[in-house]
Design a protein around this motif. Structure first.
Motif, PDB file in Angstrom:
ATOM      1  N   GLU A  68      25.882  18.927  19.575  1.00  0.00           N
ATOM      2  CA  GLU A  68      25.618  20.204  20.269  1.00  0.00           C
ATOM      3  C   GLU A  68      24.159  20.599  20.135  1.00  0.00           C
ATOM      4  O   GLU A  68      23.539  21.057  21.092  1.00  0.00           O
ATOM      5  CB  GLU A  68      26.541  21.301  19.742  1.00  0.00           C
ATOM      6  N   GLU A  69      23.610  20.382  18.927  1.00  0.00           N
ATOM      7  CA  GLU A  69      22.185  20.697  18.738  1.00  0.00           C
ATOM      8  C   GLU A  69      21.302  19.849  19.637  1.00  0.00           C
ATOM      9  O   GLU A  69      20.230  20.275  20.059  1.00  0.00           O
ATOM     10  CB  GLU A  69      21.774  20.475  17.279  1.00  0.00           C
ATOM     11  N   LEU A  70      21.754  18.631  19.932  1.00  0.00           N
ATOM     12  CA  LEU A  70      20.973  17.763  20.830  1.00  0.00           C
ATOM     13  C   LEU A  70      21.187  18.134  22.295  1.00  0.00           C
ATOM     14  O   LEU A  70      20.672  17.469  23.189  1.00  0.00           O
ATOM     15  CB  LEU A  70      21.329  16.299  20.604  1.00  0.00           C
ATOM     16  N   GLY A  71      21.989  19.160  22.516  1.00  0.00           N
ATOM     17  CA  GLY A  71      22.141  19.662  23.890  1.00  0.00           C
ATOM     18  C   GLY A  71      23.379  19.163  24.616  1.00  0.00           C
ATOM     19  O   GLY A  71      23.530  19.392  25.814  1.00  0.00           O
ATOM     20  N   SER A  93      14.667  12.005  29.489  1.00  0.00           N
ATOM     21  CA  SER A  93      15.389  13.058  28.771  1.00  0.00           C
ATOM     22  C   SER A  93      16.518  12.518  27.885  1.00  0.00           C
ATOM     23  O   SER A  93      17.080  13.262  27.087  1.00  0.00           O
ATOM     24  CB  SER A  93      15.977  14.040  29.791  1.00  0.00           C
ATOM     25  N   VAL A  94      16.850  11.234  27.987  1.00  0.00           N
ATOM     26  CA  VAL A  94      17.945  10.692  27.161  1.00  0.00           C
ATOM     27  C   VAL A  94      17.506  10.661  25.699  1.00  0.00           C
ATOM     28  O   VAL A  94      16.460  10.104  25.359  1.00  0.00           O
ATOM     29  CB  VAL A  94      18.350   9.266  27.610  1.00  0.00           C
ATOM     30  N   LYS A  95      18.312  11.282  24.834  1.00  0.00           N
ATOM     31  CA  LYS A  95      17.979  11.300  23.407  1.00  0.00           C
ATOM     32  C   LYS A  95      18.740  10.209  22.678  1.00  0.00           C
ATOM     33  O   LYS A  95      19.794   9.763  23.140  1.00  0.00           O
ATOM     34  CB  LYS A  95      18.327  12.663  22.822  1.00  0.00           C
ATOM     35  N   CYS A  96      18.189   9.802  21.555  1.00  0.00           N
ATOM     36  CA  CYS A  96      18.796   8.693  20.821  1.00  0.00           C
ATOM     37  C   CYS A  96      19.064   9.103  19.375  1.00  0.00           C
ATOM     38  O   CYS A  96      18.133   9.431  18.632  1.00  0.00           O
ATOM     39  CB  CYS A  96      17.842   7.499  20.885  1.00  0.00           C
ATOM     40  N   LEU A  97      20.335   9.114  18.999  1.00  0.00           N
ATOM     41  CA  LEU A  97      20.730   9.473  17.634  1.00  0.00           C
ATOM     42  C   LEU A  97      20.992   8.178  16.872  1.00  0.00           C
ATOM     43  O   LEU A  97      21.805   7.355  17.302  1.00  0.00           O
ATOM     44  CB  LEU A  97      21.990  10.348  17.691  1.00  0.00           C
ATOM     45  N   VAL A  98      20.288   8.011  15.752  1.00  0.00           N
ATOM     46  CA  VAL A  98      20.336   6.721  15.071  1.00  0.00           C
ATOM     47  C   VAL A  98      20.988   6.838  13.690  1.00  0.00           C
ATOM     48  O   VAL A  98      20.549   7.617  12.843  1.00  0.00           O
ATOM     49  CB  VAL A  98      18.908   6.148  14.908  1.00  0.00           C
ATOM     50  N   THR A 141      10.487   6.815  18.184  1.00  0.00           N
ATOM     51  CA  THR A 141       9.789   7.601  19.207  1.00  0.00           C
ATOM     52  C   THR A 141      10.024   9.075  18.911  1.00  0.00           C
ATOM     53  O   THR A 141      11.148   9.568  19.084  1.00  0.00           O
ATOM     54  CB  THR A 141      10.311   7.241  20.613  1.00  0.00           C
ATOM     55  N   GLU A 142       8.989   9.759  18.416  1.00  0.00           N
ATOM     56  CA  GLU A 142       9.117  11.182  18.075  1.00  0.00           C
ATOM     57  C   GLU A 142       9.580  11.979  19.291  1.00  0.00           C
ATOM     58  O   GLU A 142       9.130  11.724  20.408  1.00  0.00           O
ATOM     59  CB  GLU A 142       7.764  11.750  17.619  1.00  0.00           C
ATOM     60  N   GLY A 143      10.483  12.899  19.055  1.00  0.00           N
ATOM     61  CA  GLY A 143      10.939  13.758  20.146  1.00  0.00           C
ATOM     62  C   GLY A 143      12.125  13.168  20.890  1.00  0.00           C
ATOM     63  O   GLY A 143      12.909  13.883  21.491  1.00  0.00           O
ATOM     64  N   ARG A 144      12.263  11.823  20.855  1.00  0.00           N
ATOM     65  CA  ARG A 144      13.405  11.198  21.523  1.00  0.00           C
ATOM     66  C   ARG A 144      14.441  10.727  20.509  1.00  0.00           C
ATOM     67  O   ARG A 144      15.642  10.842  20.724  1.00  0.00           O
ATOM     68  CB  ARG A 144      12.931   9.988  22.339  1.00  0.00           C
ATOM     69  N   ASP A 145      13.963  10.208  19.381  1.00  0.00           N
ATOM     70  CA  ASP A 145      14.866   9.631  18.386  1.00  0.00           C
ATOM     71  C   ASP A 145      15.192  10.647  17.295  1.00  0.00           C
ATOM     72  O   ASP A 145      14.314  11.374  16.832  1.00  0.00           O
ATOM     73  CB  ASP A 145      14.220   8.394  17.764  1.00  0.00           C
ATOM     74  N   PHE A 146      16.438  10.657  16.875  1.00  0.00           N
ATOM     75  CA  PHE A 146      16.883  11.594  15.848  1.00  0.00           C
ATOM     76  C   PHE A 146      17.633  10.830  14.759  1.00  0.00           C
ATOM     77  O   PHE A 146      18.436   9.942  15.056  1.00  0.00           O
ATOM     78  CB  PHE A 146      17.773  12.683  16.466  1.00  0.00           C
ATOM     79  N   LEU A 168      19.945  14.568   9.644  1.00  0.00           N
ATOM     80  CA  LEU A 168      20.564  15.740  10.277  1.00  0.00           C
ATOM     81  C   LEU A 168      21.899  16.096   9.628  1.00  0.00           C
ATOM     82  O   LEU A 168      22.273  17.267   9.527  1.00  0.00           O
ATOM     83  CB  LEU A 168      20.765  15.494  11.775  1.00  0.00           C
ATOM     84  N   VAL A 169      22.602  15.077   9.152  1.00  0.00           N
ATOM     85  CA  VAL A 169      23.941  15.311   8.626  1.00  0.00           C
ATOM     86  C   VAL A 169      23.890  16.134   7.331  1.00  0.00           C
ATOM     87  O   VAL A 169      24.826  16.848   6.986  1.00  0.00           O
ATOM     88  CB  VAL A 169      24.687  13.958   8.453  1.00  0.00           C
ATOM     89  N   LEU A 170      22.745  16.058   6.633  1.00  0.00           N
ATOM     90  CA  LEU A 170      22.612  16.809   5.386  1.00  0.00           C
ATOM     91  C   LEU A 170      22.632  18.309   5.639  1.00  0.00           C
ATOM     92  O   LEU A 170      23.121  19.088   4.830  1.00  0.00           O
ATOM     93  CB  LEU A 170      21.302  16.434   4.672  1.00  0.00           C
TER      94      LEU A 170
END
Ligand code: WTA
Length: 647
Positions: A124-127, A211-216, A227-232, A237-239
């Motif tokens: 949800e935070e990633l939109g 605009s596609v984001k990547c959660l790793v 890639t800053e801004g695209r990769d998470f 984040l889980v912490l």
């Protein structure tokens, strides 16, 4: 008459469904589907109960499939929350890593709840919002299940791409579903090697919207580019993520997932499954076909990238509050006893795998099996392709020690769950036969030419299904026309499976394989058209035709006929180059077994490639080429026979 294997009296006595119950329930399911499925609909928890059961139209031009359509529910609440009170500390997922020295993880329903809610909040935070698409390109790790359930929790639609697909194939699928987020991992360890998933994802994303984001997810901690801004970073984040996330109220007919699968023409299509009917069907088949009982340990060796993993690793078992094993590795690593060691280690009760794996293991000798304690096994299952009697007998005698019924489950990505299979306590099995329809399923065999139902036994023809069931696919993603064309146009008023079948004197079904241009390589579905279009995309290839041929281990292998551009010379080097090319375009599962240089392809005078002839040559069955009188140039065939590739 083939030999039959009835269940032991003990299995039959304790099973959910015995022979009398099957007959009665099956008759009821056909006589009054509404009443039958109304009752079965109660196996899931509804937010708003349904009042309508079935609303289906199979008429070409007007096909629409709806089940429980005015009910609302949430799949993740059904797979998690409703178990928390009574099964909170029960193990939901046993994760067995690729490396046997790495400890297994036991994830309880409570822990599953925490992880799924956190993942849902991260999305949800990633939109990501209700109805948005999320692509998963993941190893077989618990986070893959968290991601699926997290999507279900917030009403996002997941589309899993098998981690063996190439960056190109991944990119096409991200674009095909217009996904907002891609979830992947740094690496996928398998068989002691690690596939660089993140690096593949980087390549794929080059061809996608910015605009596609990547959660790793960090699996190995190996090096990746960022890639800053695209990769998470999921692990970071889980912490911080909250472990509270209310499940979204979904309509029964809201899509749950899209899964791309190969067809006979064109590129793979996005099979759409929805929420209510799919869950009812996945959970019901899981319980009855595997005779699942509370406290059983259930292991399906598929990958979550295929429908089998969706229905029988995640949704079916978890909806039933089961303990499901997720195995990251392969059957032969570190050696050919791995499957059986995992069965022993986790006291597995139901074991479900593909014939291709059994054939590969069978060749390694029995010691790998017999040295393990397999006394916990009660039910065995197979899926994905017809099982040959040798492999069936080996499975029965060596793995099951003659005690365990084998459910040979025939179904498809499109069907959501099993359509035909023996039930363990009800039917005397015949090696190689998918036996009987599941409840509510009315198989028919049609004459391929006339389309008329063959009602006598024995019978052979194309396999269709007369009416709908709750787990059926609803449409092709954004292409309802293609859905109707593929499944409802050849034989009007029926769902056309694409398979051929025989029905024997006893009325039992035997699947004979695809009747279209789909081949089945190691249990993976592959459209010959896909391999052809990969080949012709190479600058030196003018034309290509691809067919399947019988392969001892894989079931079917990939045989390619390639015509080169004018002026190009065939060479071993070019053959290697084309093989690598196909792997890059599609993935290793599409690697050609043979490439034959074809100065010309056999065509009719109207220019249609005569695949029947190409199949015969690939099978080395050139004595029976059939009618070749319509060939434009018969000498083409002589050349192909004389220069046949392979053994
Ligand atoms: C084949 C996999 C014979 C069949 C669940 C079908 C089988 C295709 C069996 C679907 C079986 C699957 N016996 N053939 N028990 N199970 N098939 O979509 O040709 O990957 O149409 O779904 O596999 O493959 P899919």
């Amino acid at each position: 008459m083939s030999k039959t294997f009835p269940p032991s009296p003990e299995i039959a006595k304790n099973a959910h469904i015995d022979s009398a119950k099957y007959d009665a329930m099956y008759a009821a399911s056909i006589a009054d589907p509404d009443a039958f499925w109304h009752e079965q609909g109660q196996r899931v928890d509804w937010i708003k109960p349904f009042t309508k059961v079935k609303d289906v139209n199979y008429n070409f031009g007007d096909v629409s499939i709806n089940w429980y359509s005015d009910g609302t529910l949430n799949v993740s609440a059904n797979c998690i929350d409703r178990h928390l009170e009574t099964r909170g500390d029960k193990t939901a997922i046993i994760f067995e890593p690729d490396d046997p020295n790495e400890p297994a993880q036991h994830i309880s329903y409570k822990q599953l709840s925490t992880s799924v809610n956190k993942m849902a909040n991260i999305l949800e935070e990633l939109g990501v919002r209700k109805g948005d698409r999320v692509v998963l390109y993941m190893p077989m790790i618990p986070e893959a299940a968290y991601a699926m359930l997290a999507c279900a929790r917030i009403g996002a639609i997941h589309s899993i791409v098998f981690a063996g697909f190439s960056p190109d194939a991944l990119g096409t699928r991200i674009n095909g579903s217009d996904a907002k987020v891609l979830i992947t991992a740094d690496y996928a360890p398998r068989g002691g090697k690690a596939t660089p998933l993140k690096s593949n994802a980087d390549q794929a994303l080059l061809h996608c919207k910015d605009s596609v984001k990547c959660l790793v997810v960090k699996r190995t901690g190996g090096q990746t580019t960022w890639t800053e801004g695209r990769d998470f970073d999921y692990n970071e984040l889980v912490l911080e993520a909250s472990d509270v996330c209310a499940p979204a109220e979904m309509s029964a007919e809201d899509p749950l997932f899209v899964l791309y699968t190969s067809g006979s023409t064109g590129m793979p299509k996005g099979v759409v499954h929805t929420t209510g009917g799919y869950l009812v069907y996945a959970s019901m088949t899981h319980e009855m076909v595997f005779d699942y009982k509370e406290n059983d340990i259930f292991w399906c060796t598929a990958d979550v990238g295929w429908v089998t993993g969706h229905s029988y690793i995640v949704y079916g078992p978890l909806a039933n509050g089961a303990t499901t094993v997720m195995f990251e590795g392969v059957p032969t690593y570190p050696d050919a006893s791995r499957f059986w060691q995992v069965c022993e280690k986790h006291s597995v009760n139901q074991f479900y795998t593909a014939p291709t794996a059994l054939r590969a293991l069978m060749g390694q000798g029995n010691d790998f099996v017999t040295k393990c304690d397999l006394s916990s096994l009660r039910i065995l299952g197979t899926v994905g392709e017809p099982i040959n009697p040798e492999a069936w007998n080996w499975y029965n005698e060596i793995v099951g020690q003659g005690r365990c019924p084998i459910v040979d489950t025939w179904w498809q990505t499109e069907t959501g769950g099993h359509l035909m299979t023996p039930l363990p306590g009800a039917h005397a099995m015949k090696p190689g036969s998918a036996m009987k329809p599941f409840f509510g399923i009315e198989p028919v065999i049609l004459d391929p030419q006339t389309g008329i139902e063959i009602t006598t036994n024995p019978a052979e023809g194309v396999l269709c299904i007369k009416d709908s069931w709750p787990g059926q696919m609803r449409t092709v993603w954004e292409d309802h026309e293609r859905f109707q064309q593929t499944y409802f146009s050849d034989y009007k008023g029926y769902y056309f499976t694409g398979d051929g079948a025989k029905r024997d004197e006893d009325g039992d079904y035997w699947i004979t394989g695809r009747v279209d241009d789909v081949i089945n390589v190691s249990g993976h579905r592959m459209g010959t058209a896909e391999v052809e279009s990969a080949l012709v995309a190479h600058s030196k290839v003018a034309e290509a035709a691809v067919v399947g041929f019988p392969h001892d281990i894989k079931g079917q292998g990939i045989y390619c006929y390639v015509t080169l551009m004018n002026g190009e010379e065939p060479s071993e080097e070019l053959r290697k180059e084309l093989r690598t090319w196909v792997r890059t375009e599609i993935g290793p599962i599409a690697s050609p077994d043979f490439i034959q240089w074809a100065p010309g392809l056999p065509k009719t005078r109207s220019g249609k490639i005569m695949r029947r002839i190409l199949r015969k040559i690939a099978e080395n069955d050139t004595g029976s080429l059939g009618d070749t009188s319509t060939l434009a140039d018969p000498s083409v065939v002589e050349d192909l026979i004389a220069n046949r590739a392979g053994a």
